[in-house]
Design an enzyme around this catalytic site. Structure first.
Site, PDB file in Angstrom:
ATOM      1  N   SER A  57     -40.911 -35.533  53.136  1.00  0.00           N
ATOM      2  CA  SER A  57     -41.429 -35.365  51.768  1.00  0.00           C
ATOM      3  C   SER A  57     -40.847 -36.417  50.831  1.00  0.00           C
ATOM      4  O   SER A  57     -41.443 -36.744  49.801  1.00  0.00           O
ATOM      5  CB  SER A  57     -41.087 -33.975  51.233  1.00  0.00           C
ATOM      6  OG  SER A  57     -41.605 -32.957  52.044  1.00  0.00           O
ATOM      7  N   SER A 106     -32.327 -30.107  29.306  1.00  0.00           N
ATOM      8  CA  SER A 106     -32.539 -29.580  30.657  1.00  0.00           C
ATOM      9  C   SER A 106     -31.292 -28.851  31.141  1.00  0.00           C
ATOM     10  O   SER A 106     -31.379 -27.813  31.809  1.00  0.00           O
ATOM     11  CB  SER A 106     -32.876 -30.730  31.618  1.00  0.00           C
ATOM     12  OG  SER A 106     -33.987 -31.463  31.153  1.00  0.00           O
ATOM     13  N   THR A 127     -31.720 -39.797  32.434  1.00  0.00           N
ATOM     14  CA  THR A 127     -32.310 -40.249  31.178  1.00  0.00           C
ATOM     15  C   THR A 127     -31.924 -41.700  30.948  1.00  0.00           C
ATOM     16  O   THR A 127     -30.796 -42.099  31.255  1.00  0.00           O
ATOM     17  CB  THR A 127     -31.836 -39.414  29.971  1.00  0.00           C
ATOM     18  OG1 THR A 127     -32.230 -40.055  28.748  1.00  0.00           O
ATOM     19  CG2 THR A 127     -30.329 -39.239  29.958  1.00  0.00           C
ATOM     20  N   ASP A 129     -31.478 -42.963  28.115  1.00  0.00           N
ATOM     21  CA  ASP A 129     -30.747 -43.051  26.851  1.00  0.00           C
ATOM     22  C   ASP A 129     -29.233 -43.124  27.023  1.00  0.00           C
ATOM     23  O   ASP A 129     -28.523 -43.510  26.097  1.00  0.00           O
ATOM     24  CB  ASP A 129     -31.087 -41.852  25.959  1.00  0.00           C
ATOM     25  CG  ASP A 129     -32.556 -41.799  25.581  1.00  0.00           C
ATOM     26  OD1 ASP A 129     -33.198 -42.865  25.587  1.00  0.00           O
ATOM     27  OD2 ASP A 129     -33.057 -40.701  25.281  1.00  0.00           O
TER      28      ASP A 129
END
EC number: 2.7.1.11
Length: 327
Positions: A57, A106, A127, A129
């Site tokens: 996967s 999150s 992220t 950022d």
């Protein structure tokens, strides 16, 4: 010890998220755990959209940008009744561990799932950022940095040709790390970041001082939300007499194949998250989050990292001092 775990990506996407998912899946399968991929973050958790993952996967995923599981902002997850549905969906499948890849919002959702439903949750900082506490760098930061620096290099070509001032708006929300790093690497003449008070007149004064020294063109790097770029460009042009243009890089900063460092960081963090879930940690105080500090994997309680006094990563003052000396 957990036996079945889920993995999801939440909030804004970042290059390297797929590599992190791969790290989680491969490490978990090696330990004999079942792994479920949850589509579109907390929204998919609420809507019971999960699929069992195997080694294949995540084949050919380490070099892909974005997140193949999908991501979505789902503010409704703040509602306790919504979280009850999500917990029910996990309990019915026997999922007792969850890896959440995203930012501090999150993390907050993961911590609530641990405290309210007993799910062993581990957060990974994903992220561009670089604004998550508990880690020196976040997954995606260095790839976004390469994207921004490449754009600055191209803008410098045209700015020097036309003796123009160019303003580059960089993502980062309330953290100037991406702008700061890009300004150093791109040789920007001026910088504006949230950590340092920004005034238009101060910037104009610096630009005029540069012109007085003989500068024919300049690049100004500024973090988003500090000012309206088009308005600022017009103001600088009016005050200096130099043609000035603004460029908003926007969401291009989130895309692209992750650079090698992000792939390595994401893989290490994914594997470390599984190690945490396999160890006998006390989750009564909430979930944990993973970070890298001085190139070593570390972990801390999510509640500590998202506390108001710690919520943002530390300002890289030494980087800023370096940038100012080189202007």
């Amino acid at each position: 010890m957990v036996k079945k775990i889920g993995v999801l990506t939440s909030g804004g996407d970042a290059p390297g998220m797929n590599a992190a998912i791969r790290g989680v899946v491969r490490a978990a399968l090696s330990a004999g755990l079942d792994v479920f991929g949850i589509e579109d973050g907390y929204l998919g958790l609420y809507e019971n959209r999960m699929k069992k993952l195997d080694r294949y996967s995540v084949s050919d995923m380490i070099n892909r940008g974005g997140t193949f599981l999908g991501s979505a902002r789902f503010p409704e997850f703040r509602d306790p009744e919504v979280r009850k549905v999500a917990l029910k969906n996990m309990h019915e499948r026997g999922i007792d561990g969850l890896v959440v890849i995203g930012g501090d919002g999150s993390y907050a959702g993961a911590d609530l799932l641990t405290k309210e439903g007993g799910i062993h949750c581990v957060g990974l900082p994903g992220t561009i950022d670089n604004d998550v506490a508990g880690t020196d760098y976040t997954i995606g930061f260095f790839t976004a940095l390469e994207t921004v620096v490449e754009a600055i290099d191209r803008l410098r070509d045209t700015s020097s040709s036309h003796q123009r001032i160019s303003i580059v708006e960089v993502m980062g929300r309330y953290c100037g790390d991406l702008t700061l790093a890009a300004a150093i690497a791109g040789g920007c003449e001026f910088i504006a970041i949230p950590e340092v008070e920004f005034k238009r007149d101060d910037l104009v004064a610096e630009i005029k001082a540069g012109i007085a020294k003989g500068k024919k063109h300049a690049i100004v790097a500024i973090t988003e939300k500090l000012d309206d770029i088009d308005s600022l460009a017009k103001y600088i042009e009016k005050e200096t007499g130099r043609e000035t243009r603004g460029t908003v890089l926007g969401h291009i900063q989130r895309g692209g194949a992750p650079v090698a460092y992000d792939r390595i960081l994401a893989s290490r963090m994914g594997s470390y998250a599984v190690d945490l879930l396999l160890q006998d940690h006390d989750y009564k105080k909430g979930g944990f989050c993973v970070g890298v500090q001085n190139e070593k994997m570390v972990h801390e309680l999510i509640s500590v990292c998202i506390a108001p006094e710690n919520k943002k990563s530390k300002f890289k003052e030494d980087w800023y001092d370096t940038a100012k000396k080189l202007f």
